[in-house]
Design a protein around this motif. Structure first.
Motif, mmCIF file in Angstrom:
data_model
loop_
_atom_site.group_PDB
_atom_site.id
_atom_site.type_symbol
_atom_site.label_atom_id
_atom_site.label_comp_id
_atom_site.label_asym_id
_atom_site.label_seq_id
_atom_site.Cartn_x
_atom_site.Cartn_y
_atom_site.Cartn_z
ATOM 1 N N LEU A 43 0.818 -1.200 0.000
ATOM 2 C CA LEU A 43 0.000 0.000 0.000
ATOM 3 C C LEU A 43 0.858 1.259 0.000
ATOM 4 O O LEU A 43 0.593 2.206 -0.751
ATOM 5 C CB LEU A 43 -0.924 -0.005 1.225
ATOM 6 N N SER A 46 2.301 1.959 -3.430
ATOM 7 C CA SER A 46 1.253 2.348 -4.367
ATOM 8 C C SER A 46 0.813 3.794 -4.133
ATOM 9 O O SER A 46 0.585 4.550 -5.085
ATOM 10 C CB SER A 46 0.046 1.411 -4.208
ATOM 11 N N VAL A 59 -2.687 1.823 -7.150
ATOM 12 C CA VAL A 59 -3.622 1.913 -6.036
ATOM 13 C C VAL A 59 -4.898 1.141 -6.364
ATOM 14 O O VAL A 59 -5.458 0.431 -5.512
ATOM 15 C CB VAL A 59 -3.938 3.381 -5.713
ATOM 16 N N LYS A 60 -5.357 1.251 -7.609
ATOM 17 C CA LYS A 60 -6.546 0.512 -8.016
ATOM 18 C C LYS A 60 -6.302 -0.995 -7.956
ATOM 19 O O LYS A 60 -7.178 -1.765 -7.531
ATOM 20 C CB LYS A 60 -6.964 0.927 -9.422
ATOM 21 N N PHE A 62 -4.182 -2.508 -6.019
ATOM 22 C CA PHE A 62 -4.107 -2.902 -4.614
ATOM 23 C C PHE A 62 -5.505 -2.954 -3.997
ATOM 24 O O PHE A 62 -5.804 -3.843 -3.184
ATOM 25 C CB PHE A 62 -3.215 -1.922 -3.844
ATOM 26 N N THR A 63 -6.360 -2.031 -4.382
ATOM 27 C CA THR A 63 -7.747 -2.037 -3.889
ATOM 28 C C THR A 63 -8.456 -3.318 -4.301
ATOM 29 O O THR A 63 -9.146 -3.955 -3.491
ATOM 30 C CB THR A 63 -8.498 -0.809 -4.425
ATOM 31 N N ARG A 67 -9.755 -6.476 -1.831
ATOM 32 C CA ARG A 67 -11.194 -6.726 -1.908
ATOM 33 C C ARG A 67 -11.496 -8.186 -2.235
ATOM 34 O O ARG A 67 -12.508 -8.729 -1.807
ATOM 35 C CB ARG A 67 -11.812 -5.807 -2.959
ATOM 36 N N PHE A 94 -8.115 8.924 -2.300
ATOM 37 C CA PHE A 94 -7.946 7.490 -2.040
ATOM 38 C C PHE A 94 -9.178 6.894 -1.341
ATOM 39 O O PHE A 94 -9.069 5.940 -0.575
ATOM 40 C CB PHE A 94 -6.706 7.261 -1.173
ATOM 41 N N HIS A 96 -11.609 5.050 -2.321
ATOM 42 C CA HIS A 96 -11.973 3.661 -2.600
ATOM 43 C C HIS A 96 -11.112 2.680 -1.811
ATOM 44 O O HIS A 96 -11.617 1.692 -1.266
ATOM 45 C CB HIS A 96 -11.848 3.385 -4.095
ATOM 46 N N VAL A 97 -9.820 2.952 -1.732
ATOM 47 C CA VAL A 97 -8.962 2.052 -0.969
ATOM 48 C C VAL A 97 -9.251 2.166 0.524
ATOM 49 O O VAL A 97 -9.203 1.170 1.268
ATOM 50 C CB VAL A 97 -7.477 2.316 -1.283
ATOM 51 N N CYS A 100 -12.262 0.101 1.320
ATOM 52 C CA CYS A 100 -11.917 -1.322 1.398
ATOM 53 C C CYS A 100 -11.185 -1.652 2.687
ATOM 54 O O CYS A 100 -11.422 -2.699 3.293
ATOM 55 C CB CYS A 100 -11.054 -1.707 0.189
#
Length: 621
Positions: A43, A46, A59-60, A62-63, A67, A94, A96-97, A100
């Motif tokens: 993380l 990223s 980052v996407k 990793f998200t 998930r 960030f 979205h991450v 999650c």
């Protein structure tokens, strides 16, 4: 000639590499760009790439990884530590991450992981307030038990393992509320939004309710809002669990037990119902039963004052009752068609006599206030009549100077007589809408006297008091209140007053019956006769588990043997036939068939079945 065979050599179609060509191929492979997996990148890396290079693709990735992947404890701990290290960089870009990360299943992890995750959770909420709605909502979601967790929740009480799992969640929420005061409104909104649908299984709703009441323990500032929300949600259950459905289920069980002696239980108290499995089968009724049981437990612990209670405990109990009284005024009193939730007031007022006085004082002020809607005043009268009749804990003894039942019976009668004087003898407008409060008060007086007849006629002093009420003037005035009263109430009141020579109402009842007949059949169009809507909110309590908090303080009807006959010289039971349904053949208000009673019962038994409504709540028509 000799035949010589030789093996033919099969060569590969691939061109063989020389040593120099192989070296060059290896060098080209080594020099190519290789992408690390999201797991390997991590993380922190990223986030760095996104901030420094503007590339949010890692980052996407990793998200999507956190998930979808099954994350073990080591990976979980590494992710949380990385997130805590870059928490200041996790801006709204960030989101979205972060969503999650806040959705990770951390409840059943090791103590080290829970502690690290808690610190990250607090840091992200304090550093970036924009994430507060998401973070609080994700915490409260953990309060909702799964549909398959029924064994962990018995009558709203969690197992020890479940309680230990829930404890860190409440600790995190407590720290957030302490550090970020602006989160209070968000918590209330989230609790309301996440409240389970009323048709969910009982253990789901009761488990959530347990957590909602838990928050009051460490943040008492939520008391009033939480209790009001709980009462509103229980009201939804109450109106969706009709008395007739619950009552029919109980009747079926009783018939089954009578048919099979082996099923009969000598002492079927509410304490043993859980052990015997005799809970309501009605799904919503069962949820309501457990929810009220939990609410009674809460008020038992908060409002019950003992001899060794300190001043702080007394102050807390009084403050909580004032909150409950306000909730009653705002939520319960205006509500229609409720059956059981109002018994929360009934139980709490039984704890201290001062609470009963405050409750009745509130209702009486509502009744007398002409600026309040007549519907609310009508409801307040119904609460007064039902409470004064059913509350066993109200003083009625002559040894007490202040007799609450007699005091309000006198006040109600006085108000009614003043209303008759103000209305004028020549005002013949007997409209139910125009005089709704008056007719409600008259019915309350008739109901109280009929229900409490045994207590109110116990001595000569009591009879003198009833004579002072001028019941004959009240019943036979030009406004004709007996015309609009419920037939069982009017009939029972007439029987009591005739027995003790307080008033003679049967002539009025028969005249009203003839008048109704003329009204219905004297016109081309049949018009329904106006009758007061019955509202006695403390009619018999049908829920099984929570009944143990009500039954010891609840008064069931006790028939008066002196009312069995019109006079002592005749053996004919009181019977007045009428030409329509207003006057019933037998006095069902008190007992369905007195002749059958004398044949089957050696003595008039205490049974509330004869004193509650069939089609109406409270009386058995």
């Amino acid at each position: 000639m000799s035949l010589h065979t030789s093996m033919s050599v099969v060569t590969s179609i691939l061109k063989p590499f020389s040593s120099a060509e192989g070296y060059r191929a290896t060098s080209v492979t080594a020099n190519k760009v290789r992408f690390s997996s999201p797991k390997e990148r991590g993380l922190a890396e990223s986030v760095r790439v996104a901030l420094e290079e503007g590339n949010f693709h890692p980052v996407k990735e990793f998200t999507n990884f956190i998930r979808q992947a099954e994350i073990n404890d080591d990976e979980f701990l590494l992710i949380v530590k990385d997130a805590k290290r870059v928490v200041h960089s996790l801006t709204p870009d960030f989101v979205h991450v972060i969503e999650c990360l806040l959705s990770l299943n951390w409840k059943n992890r090791s103590f080290e992981i829970i502690e690290a995750y808690t610190e990250f959770y607090i840091d992200i909420m304090v550093t970036h307030n924009i994430y507060l709605p998401i973070g609080i909502s994700k915490l409260i979601v953990h309060w909702i038990p799964d549909d398959l967790d029924e064994s962990d929740w018995v009558n709203g009480c969690p197992s020890e393992r479940t309680r230990l799992v829930l404890k860190p969640i409440h600790e995190v929420l407590n720290r957030i509320l302490t550090a970020v005061p602006m989160a209070f409104d968000l918590v209330i909104d989230a609790i309301s939004a996440k409240f389970p649908y009323f048709k969910k299984p009982a253990h789901v709703t009761s488990g959530y309710l347990f957590n909602v009441l838990w928050i009051i323990e460490y943040k008492p500032i939520f008391e009033e809002l939480i209790l009001q929300l709980v009462v509103q949600k229980l009201l939804v259950l109450d109106v969706n669990a009709p008395r007739d459905e619950i009552g029919s289920e109980i009747d079926d069980e009783d018939d089954k037990m009578k048919a099979d002696p082996l099923l009969q239980i000598d002492d079927l108290s509410a304490d043993t119902l859980a052990g015997t499995g005799r809970t309501l089968k009605h799904p919503i009724g069962k949820t309501l039963d457990i929810g009220l049981l939990m609410l009674y437990r809460f008020f038992e612990g908060k409002c019950r004052i003992h001899q060794n209670s300190n001043d702080q405990q007394r102050w807390t109990a009084n403050r909580l009752f004032k909150m409950l009284l306000h909730i009653f005024d705002e939520v319960l009193l205006p509500s229609h068609n409720t059956h059981h939730v109002q018994f929360v007031l009934f139980y709490v007022t039984s704890i201290r006599l001062a609470y009963s006085e405050a409750f009745l004082d509130l209702l009486w002020k509502k009744v007398q206030n002409p600026n309040i809607s007549v519907i609310i005043r009508h409801a307040a009268v119904g609460y007064m009549a039902s409470f004064l009749s059913r509350a066993r804990f109200l003083p009625l003894s002559l040894l007490l100077i202040f007799r609450m039942v007699i005091f309000y019976l006198k006040e109600l009668s006085k108000w009614a007589h003043n209303y008759i004087d103000d209305s004028g003898e020549y005002n013949q407008t007997c409209s139910l809408k125009a005089h709704l409060v008056f007719y409600s008060i008259c019915q309350a007086v008739f109901y109280l006297i009929a229900f409490r007849a045994r207590d109110l006629t116990a001595s000569s002093k009591d009879l003198l008091f009833l004579q002072s009420l001028q019941l004959s003037r009240l019943a036979m005035c030009h406004l004709n209140p007996l015309r609009y009263c419920l037939a069982p109430v009017a009939t029972a009141f007439a029987g009591v007053t005739r027995t003790y020579q307080l008033a003679y109402c049967h002539t009025v009842l028969e005249r009203n019956a003839r008048r109704k007949l003329a009204t219905v059949y004297g016109h081309d169009k049949c018009m329904p006769e106006e009758t007061l809507e019955s509202f006695f909110p403390f009619d018999p309590y049908l829920l099984k588990l929570s009944n143990k908090y009500i039954k010891n303080n609840y008064m069931v009807y006790q028939c008066n043997d002196k009312d069995d006959y019109m006079d002592g010289s005749t053996n004919e039971p009181l019977s007045r036939k009428r030409v329509d349904s207003e006057i019933i053949e037998e006095d069902d208000f008190i007992i369905a068939d007195k002749r059958q009673k004398h044949l089957e019962l050696p003595k008039c038994q205490e049974s509330d079945e004869q004193f509650h409504f069939g089609s109406f709540p409270g009386l058995n028509l």
